[in-house]
Write a protein that holds these residues in place. Structure first.
Motif, PDB file in Angstrom:
ATOM      1  N   SER A 176     110.820  89.510  69.770  1.00  0.00           N
ATOM      2  CA  SER A 176     112.811  90.551  69.296  1.00  0.00           C
ATOM      3  C   SER A 176     111.955  91.617  68.532  1.00  0.00           C
ATOM      4  O   SER A 176     112.202  92.207  67.843  1.00  0.00           O
ATOM      5  CB  SER A 176     113.159  89.355  68.417  1.00  0.00           C
ATOM      6  OG  SER A 176     112.500  89.730  67.161  1.00  0.00           O
ATOM      7  N   ALA A 205     110.186  95.777  67.527  1.00  0.00           N
ATOM      8  CA  ALA A 205     110.019  96.197  68.329  1.00  0.00           C
ATOM      9  C   ALA A 205     108.715  96.753  68.871  1.00  0.00           C
ATOM     10  O   ALA A 205     108.701  97.394  69.847  1.00  0.00           O
ATOM     11  CB  ALA A 205     110.478  97.441  67.338  1.00  0.00           C
ATOM     12  N   ARG A 250     107.347  95.383  76.653  1.00  0.00           N
ATOM     13  CA  ARG A 250     107.953  95.172  77.488  1.00  0.00           C
ATOM     14  C   ARG A 250     107.506  94.850  78.843  1.00  0.00           C
ATOM     15  O   ARG A 250     106.351  95.231  79.022  1.00  0.00           O
ATOM     16  CB  ARG A 250     109.032  95.445  78.124  1.00  0.00           C
ATOM     17  CG  ARG A 250     109.757  96.533  76.581  1.00  0.00           C
ATOM     18  CD  ARG A 250     111.129  95.235  76.023  1.00  0.00           C
ATOM     19  NE  ARG A 250     111.842  95.113  75.159  1.00  0.00           N
ATOM     20  CZ  ARG A 250     112.667  94.365  75.011  1.00  0.00           C
ATOM     21  NH1 ARG A 250     112.765  93.503  75.292  1.00  0.00           N
ATOM     22  NH2 ARG A 250     113.413  94.893  74.007  1.00  0.00           N
ATOM     23  N   ARG A 295     107.589 108.330  76.444  1.00  0.00           N
ATOM     24  CA  ARG A 295     107.582 106.889  77.565  1.00  0.00           C
ATOM     25  C   ARG A 295     106.750 106.692  78.590  1.00  0.00           C
ATOM     26  O   ARG A 295     105.739 105.872  78.213  1.00  0.00           O
ATOM     27  CB  ARG A 295     108.828 105.696  77.798  1.00  0.00           C
ATOM     28  CG  ARG A 295     109.677 105.021  78.656  1.00  0.00           C
ATOM     29  CD  ARG A 295     111.048 104.755  78.903  1.00  0.00           C
ATOM     30  NE  ARG A 295     110.917 103.212  79.680  1.00  0.00           N
ATOM     31  CZ  ARG A 295     110.684 103.247  81.203  1.00  0.00           C
ATOM     32  NH1 ARG A 295     110.892 104.331  81.344  1.00  0.00           N
ATOM     33  NH2 ARG A 295     110.745 101.486  81.335  1.00  0.00           N
ATOM     34  N   ALA A 298     108.585 101.075  77.294  1.00  0.00           N
ATOM     35  CA  ALA A 298     109.635 100.446  76.303  1.00  0.00           C
ATOM     36  C   ALA A 298     111.115 100.504  76.848  1.00  0.00           C
ATOM     37  O   ALA A 298     111.554 101.040  77.839  1.00  0.00           O
ATOM     38  CB  ALA A 298     109.514 101.461  75.493  1.00  0.00           C
ATOM     39  N   ARG A 341     113.954 100.662  74.623  1.00  0.00           N
ATOM     40  CA  ARG A 341     113.978 101.653  73.496  1.00  0.00           C
ATOM     41  C   ARG A 341     113.770 102.239  73.115  1.00  0.00           C
ATOM     42  O   ARG A 341     112.787 102.462  72.908  1.00  0.00           O
ATOM     43  CB  ARG A 341     115.579 100.279  72.292  1.00  0.00           C
ATOM     44  CG  ARG A 341     116.134  99.501  73.384  1.00  0.00           C
ATOM     45  CD  ARG A 341     117.280 100.319  73.716  1.00  0.00           C
ATOM     46  NE  ARG A 341     118.256 100.662  73.547  1.00  0.00           N
ATOM     47  CZ  ARG A 341     119.372 100.130  72.059  1.00  0.00           C
ATOM     48  NH1 ARG A 341     119.640  99.548  71.809  1.00  0.00           N
ATOM     49  NH2 ARG A 341     119.456 101.581  71.397  1.00  0.00           N
ATOM     50  N   GLU A 359     111.061 101.343  69.838  1.00  0.00           N
ATOM     51  CA  GLU A 359     110.146 100.261  70.543  1.00  0.00           C
ATOM     52  C   GLU A 359     109.088 101.279  70.985  1.00  0.00           C
ATOM     53  O   GLU A 359     107.819 100.609  70.763  1.00  0.00           O
ATOM     54  CB  GLU A 359     110.337  99.701  72.032  1.00  0.00           C
ATOM     55  CG  GLU A 359     111.709  98.333  71.635  1.00  0.00           C
ATOM     56  CD  GLU A 359     112.170  97.837  72.798  1.00  0.00           C
ATOM     57  OE1 GLU A 359     113.206  96.973  73.099  1.00  0.00           O
ATOM     58  OE2 GLU A 359     111.798  98.280  73.886  1.00  0.00           O
TER      59      GLU A 359
END
Length: 411
Positions: free
Chosen positions: A17, A19, A23, A215, A222, A224, A227
């Motif tokens: 969870s 940040a 991913r 990003r 990411a 968000r 993150e």
């Protein structure tokens, strides 16, 4: 209820969870065309920028819920709507209906149109009316092919200065500091960048493009802005424009307006909470009959504006009769829940039914404190702030009265 509730101390956030954790997969947030397969059928999520719907659009959605889904619309914490129980072949027909109603302006961008706007904006309170921002930001988003690559969880918040949506976790946001000055917020902090109201949307769109650029520079995984390591600072550094000393931002609002609100023009708006966010097709049709436009809020409530004095009492009675809550002291304002059974295969209980029983019987745990009922440890749909977790386990519900610093799972 399925079984008795028990208490436990606070638990640590689940692994993954934080940040900073990268991913490992592409964001698969459902949309109106890209549906999600749930235990009760396909689930479609319809983006409603600013939560603003015309009465005609609401009627189309109500008819789609009846004809194609389970007969109801789910209000989400981002002011969007979900249809459940769809047949696998229903998505094309739903898409045709939404497009004809103006709810699908861009097939390529439909999952990224997540835009929250201040409730009652332009009608009561605030420094300015952000409804023109909503339309302009959405149009600019859909007009840029590159922005179709945004993750489906990307969120923009457009706050007219009352501070109701700024604290709700927007990746990019606008906050009116006064009638002439707008702050750009990034991942919940003031970037220091400033704009006039006329230039604010262009700045927000530039920040959105800068998020994608940053990003990509950091690996492109990411979902968000928060993150990305140093994400807000790095995105701000990519943007030109006047700067000022950052100011503290308002925290997330626990609830939105509830009950009758007198508008600046003397008419009245009624704001009602939809228990557990489940709006029946009949309730949607009633709302469509009361006003030319309604606004969905991130607190799973609906604003019915522009009511003349002679219509207010009758409208309130009709809404109350169908289960819409207009009482600011109602326990329904303090209770949220995930989908639970039968909609979610992960769920260990029918949490919505159990939560409803607890409310109506006066048996809410934790003294009726603000609470989120969840069918499993994922706690999907959990709101921001201090929330008691009521989590289904094989042995019953566990009530966590500690302050668990879990990030919410947006819907």
């Amino acid at each position: 209820m399925s079984s008795p509730a028990t208490s436990s101390p606070a638990t640590s956030p689940p692994a993954g969870s934080a940040a900073a954790v990268p991913r490992g997969r592409v964001d698969a947030c459902p949309g109106a065309l890209q549906t999600h397969t749930a235990a009760d059928g396909e689930l479609a999520r319809v983006r409603v920028p600013g939560g603003l719907l015309t009465s005609a659009q609401l009627r189309v959605l109500a008819a789609a819920a009846r004809d194609l889904g389970d007969g109801a619309l789910e209000l989400t914490s981002r002011g969007n709507l979900q249809l459940r129980g769809l047949a696998p072949e229903a998505a094309p027909e739903l898409g045709r209906r939404l497009a004809a109603a103006g709810l699908l302006p861009s097939e390529s961008h439909e999952r990224v149109r997540n835009v929250l706007a201040s409730a009652l904006t332009g009608r009561s309170g605030g420094h300015l009316d952000v409804r023109p921002w909503v339309a302009a930001f959405d149009a600019g988003l859909c007009a840029d092919p590159a922005l179709a690559a945004l993750p489906g969880r990307f969120l923009a918040t457009l706050d007219d200065g009352r501070g109701d949506v700024t604290g709700l976790g927007g990746d990019v946001g606008l906050l009116a500091l006064d009638p002439d000055t707008v702050a750009l917020t990034l991942a919940g902090v003031d970037s220091g960048l400033r704009a006039t109201p006329a230039d604010a949307v262009d700045l927000a769109l530039a920040a959105t493009r800068a998020f994608l650029a940053e990003r990509a520079a950091q690996g492109g995984t990411a979902w968000r802005l928060a993150e990305l390591p140093d994400g807000p600072a790095r995105v701000a550094a990519r943007l030109p424009g006047p700067r000022a000393a950052p100011v503290p931002l308002p925290p997330a609002a626990v609830t939105g307006p509830v009950g009758a609100e007198v508008q600046a023009d003397g008419r009245t708006a009624l704001a009602g909470v939809v228990p557990l966010g489940r709006l029946t097709a009949a309730q949607a049709d009633l709302l469509a009959s009361l006003a030319d436009e309604v606004q969905l809020t991130p607190w799973r409530s609906v604003v019915v504006p522009d009511l003349d004095e002679h219509r207010v009492d009758d409208a309130a009675v009709d809404l109350h009769r169908t289960g819409v809550v207009l009482d600011a002291d109602s326990p329904w304002l303090r209770v949220t829940a995930c989908a639970g059974r039968p909609g979610c295969a992960r769920s260990l209980a029918d949490v919505r039914a159990d939560a409803a029983t607890a409310v109506t019987s006066g048996a809410l745990p934790a003294g009726g404190a603000r609470q989120h009922w969840a069918g499993c440890e994922r706690r999907c749909g959990r709101p921001r702030g201090d929330v008691v977790d009521v989590v289904a386990t094989p042995a019953g519900y566990r009530v966590n009265c500690g302050r668990t610093p879990l990030p919410p799972t947006p819907r």
